[in-house]
Design a protein around this motif. Sequence first.
Motif, short mmCIF file in Angstrom:
data_model
loop_
_atom_site.label_atom_id
_atom_site.label_comp_id
_atom_site.label_asym_id
_atom_site.label_seq_id
_atom_site.Cartn_x
_atom_site.Cartn_y
_atom_site.Cartn_z
N GLY A 116 0.79 -1.21 0.00
CA GLY A 116 0.00 0.00 0.00
C GLY A 116 0.83 1.26 0.00
O GLY A 116 0.43 2.28 -0.57
N ALA A 117 2.03 1.22 0.65
CA ALA A 117 2.87 2.41 0.75
C ALA A 117 4.14 2.33 -0.06
O ALA A 117 4.67 3.36 -0.46
CB ALA A 117 3.22 2.66 2.22
N THR A 118 4.67 1.13 -0.27
CA THR A 118 5.92 0.96 -1.02
C THR A 118 5.83 -0.28 -1.90
O THR A 118 4.98 -1.15 -1.70
CB THR A 118 7.14 0.80 -0.09
OG1 THR A 118 7.07 -0.47 0.59
CG2 THR A 118 7.22 1.92 0.93
N THR A 119 6.73 -0.36 -2.85
CA THR A 119 6.96 -1.58 -3.61
C THR A 119 8.42 -1.96 -3.42
O THR A 119 9.31 -1.16 -3.71
CB THR A 119 6.63 -1.41 -5.09
OG1 THR A 119 5.22 -1.20 -5.24
CG2 THR A 119 7.02 -2.64 -5.90
N ASP A 120 8.64 -3.17 -2.94
CA ASP A 120 10.00 -3.63 -2.64
C ASP A 120 10.39 -4.75 -3.60
O ASP A 120 9.57 -5.61 -3.94
CB ASP A 120 10.09 -4.16 -1.21
CG ASP A 120 9.71 -3.12 -0.17
OD1 ASP A 120 9.72 -1.93 -0.52
OD2 ASP A 120 9.41 -3.50 0.97
N VAL A 121 11.64 -4.73 -4.03
CA VAL A 121 12.20 -5.81 -4.84
C VAL A 121 13.34 -6.44 -4.06
O VAL A 121 14.26 -5.74 -3.60
CB VAL A 121 12.71 -5.30 -6.20
CG1 VAL A 121 13.33 -6.44 -7.00
CG2 VAL A 121 11.58 -4.66 -7.00
N ARG A 126 18.18 -5.55 -1.90
CA ARG A 126 16.81 -5.08 -1.76
C ARG A 126 16.74 -3.64 -2.18
O ARG A 126 17.60 -2.84 -1.83
CB ARG A 126 16.35 -5.23 -0.31
CG ARG A 126 15.01 -4.59 -0.03
CD ARG A 126 14.65 -4.73 1.44
NE ARG A 126 13.49 -3.91 1.73
CZ ARG A 126 13.54 -2.67 2.15
NH1 ARG A 126 14.70 -2.08 2.32
NH2 ARG A 126 12.44 -1.99 2.39
N THR A 127 15.73 -3.29 -2.95
CA THR A 127 15.43 -1.89 -3.22
C THR A 127 14.00 -1.62 -2.78
O THR A 127 13.11 -2.46 -2.94
CB THR A 127 15.59 -1.54 -4.72
OG1 THR A 127 14.87 -2.49 -5.52
CG2 THR A 127 17.05 -1.57 -5.13
N VAL A 128 13.80 -0.46 -2.17
CA VAL A 128 12.47 -0.07 -1.71
C VAL A 128 12.09 1.22 -2.41
O VAL A 128 12.91 2.14 -2.51
CB VAL A 128 12.42 0.10 -0.17
CG1 VAL A 128 13.45 1.10 0.31
CG2 VAL A 128 11.03 0.51 0.29
N GLU A 129 10.88 1.27 -2.91
CA GLU A 129 10.41 2.44 -3.66
C GLU A 129 9.23 3.05 -2.93
O GLU A 129 8.11 2.55 -2.98
CB GLU A 129 10.02 2.02 -5.09
CG GLU A 129 11.10 1.25 -5.84
CD GLU A 129 12.38 2.05 -6.05
OE1 GLU A 129 12.36 3.28 -5.86
OE2 GLU A 129 13.42 1.43 -6.37
N GLY A 130 9.50 4.14 -2.20
CA GLY A 130 8.49 4.75 -1.37
C GLY A 130 7.44 5.54 -2.14
O GLY A 130 6.48 6.02 -1.54
N ASP A 131 7.63 5.70 -3.46
CA ASP A 131 6.63 6.42 -4.25
C ASP A 131 5.80 5.48 -5.11
O ASP A 131 5.12 5.92 -6.04
CB ASP A 131 7.32 7.47 -5.14
CG ASP A 131 8.33 6.85 -6.11
OD1 ASP A 131 8.74 5.70 -5.88
OD2 ASP A 131 8.72 7.53 -7.07
N LEU A 132 5.83 4.19 -4.79
CA LEU A 132 5.12 3.22 -5.63
C LEU A 132 4.09 2.42 -4.83
O LEU A 132 3.92 1.22 -5.03
CB LEU A 132 6.12 2.25 -6.29
CG LEU A 132 7.19 2.87 -7.18
CD1 LEU A 132 8.08 1.79 -7.80
CD2 LEU A 132 6.56 3.72 -8.28
N GLY A 133 3.40 3.05 -3.90
CA GLY A 133 2.34 2.37 -3.16
C GLY A 133 1.02 2.43 -3.90
O GLY A 133 0.70 3.43 -4.55
#
Length: 422
Positions: A249-254, A279-286
């Motif tokens: 809902g808030a991030t998309t993680d790879v 790991r990469t976390v994308e805080g603008d992809l929720g």
Amino acid sequence: MSAVVCVDVGSTFTKAALVSLPAGELLATAQAPTTADDVVRGVLAATAGFPDAPVVACSSAGGGLRLAVVGYEALISAEAGHRAALSAGARVVHVAAGHLDAAGLAALAAARPDVVLLVGGTDGGDAAVLRHNASALAGWDRSVPVVLAGNAHVADEVAAVLRDGGRPVTVCANVLPDIGDLVPEPARAAIRAVFLEHVIGGEKLSGDPRLRQWVRAVTPDAVLDGVAVLAGLRAAADVPGVVVVDVGGATTDVYCVPDLDAEQAALRREAVGVPAQRRTVEGDLGVHHAVADLRAAAAAEGLPPVADDPLSLGEAAATVALRRHLRAEAAYGPGGSSARGVGLVVLSGGVFRHAAPAGRDAVVARLAADRGGAGGVLTGTEVVVDAAYVLAATGLLAADHPAAARALAATLLPPPHSDQVT
């Protein structure tokens, strides 16, 4: 038969899994909305139908762990700290390199970190910047704990400066003891401990003391441990690597655990080194809390306008996140194995869990055809969906119940000779 309840407190939903011990059988799952004012209420709602059993949990509620890295210089020590922070499941909100001045401290404050990871210098190397930054942080007017993972030869001196300034500090081994020798695990363990003490142990998420008893890790840290278990099962079958795309809902993680043997051989070929678990976390992809940012990110990647339905939003988030992850891998430089060479891709998150199989298959086909990068990961690769959210539970069980963790991870293995999404 004994059992344990594994709980993932997410930004939108709290997911619970009842797992038998020692067999690792998934007995039941449930979820409830995360209650932002007091997350314990959401945990109790999600587990209301379960029998009494011990609870172990991870949490990314409230945005998860916000971490800032302060390093010696951008290309080596700060980058090493950044990679160590990502391996700890933190959301890196700021990276500073060089001497912290008033403007640097203002930028650090604006990032609102929960923890500062202070790094700098190889063991026995130049300590001037590390000393300066410790003094700057000691005089900072923010009550933020520090994890010190820099030059071991001056660690006691630097820690004393921070403590004299009233700064809580945890000392661990240097993340970069020598050029090319990246050692993230001590920092990862220290960041986890500080997260539990200061974020979970405080009242940010709940004043209920049970939360501190339950939570073992920030959710991405637990998931990365679960991915490592799954990758170990694949390696035992001579199938290299796993990539997980977790759309939340808030991030998309790879998450990527590639061919570990090849990865170890490549570790010393660069100034910083390649972490075996990435790991990469994308805080603008929720898909709930960052939809406007997600649409902007998709447009910036040249993707067509994104529809309003959850699966379309999830497809856009996965596409952008995979492209960014591959670009981050490219920044590691030549050498080592890549997300492009893995043998299994796992899709996780409610948008995939609740999608109809036909719609999900269509998304996978489009991801595999993406010429902007995502296709390089999915083309010709087996794809499964973590429909029961077992990866976080697997990671929570990995240390104390490894056999149960392996059995739970095995439920994600695709059937032999399958070319369908399962």
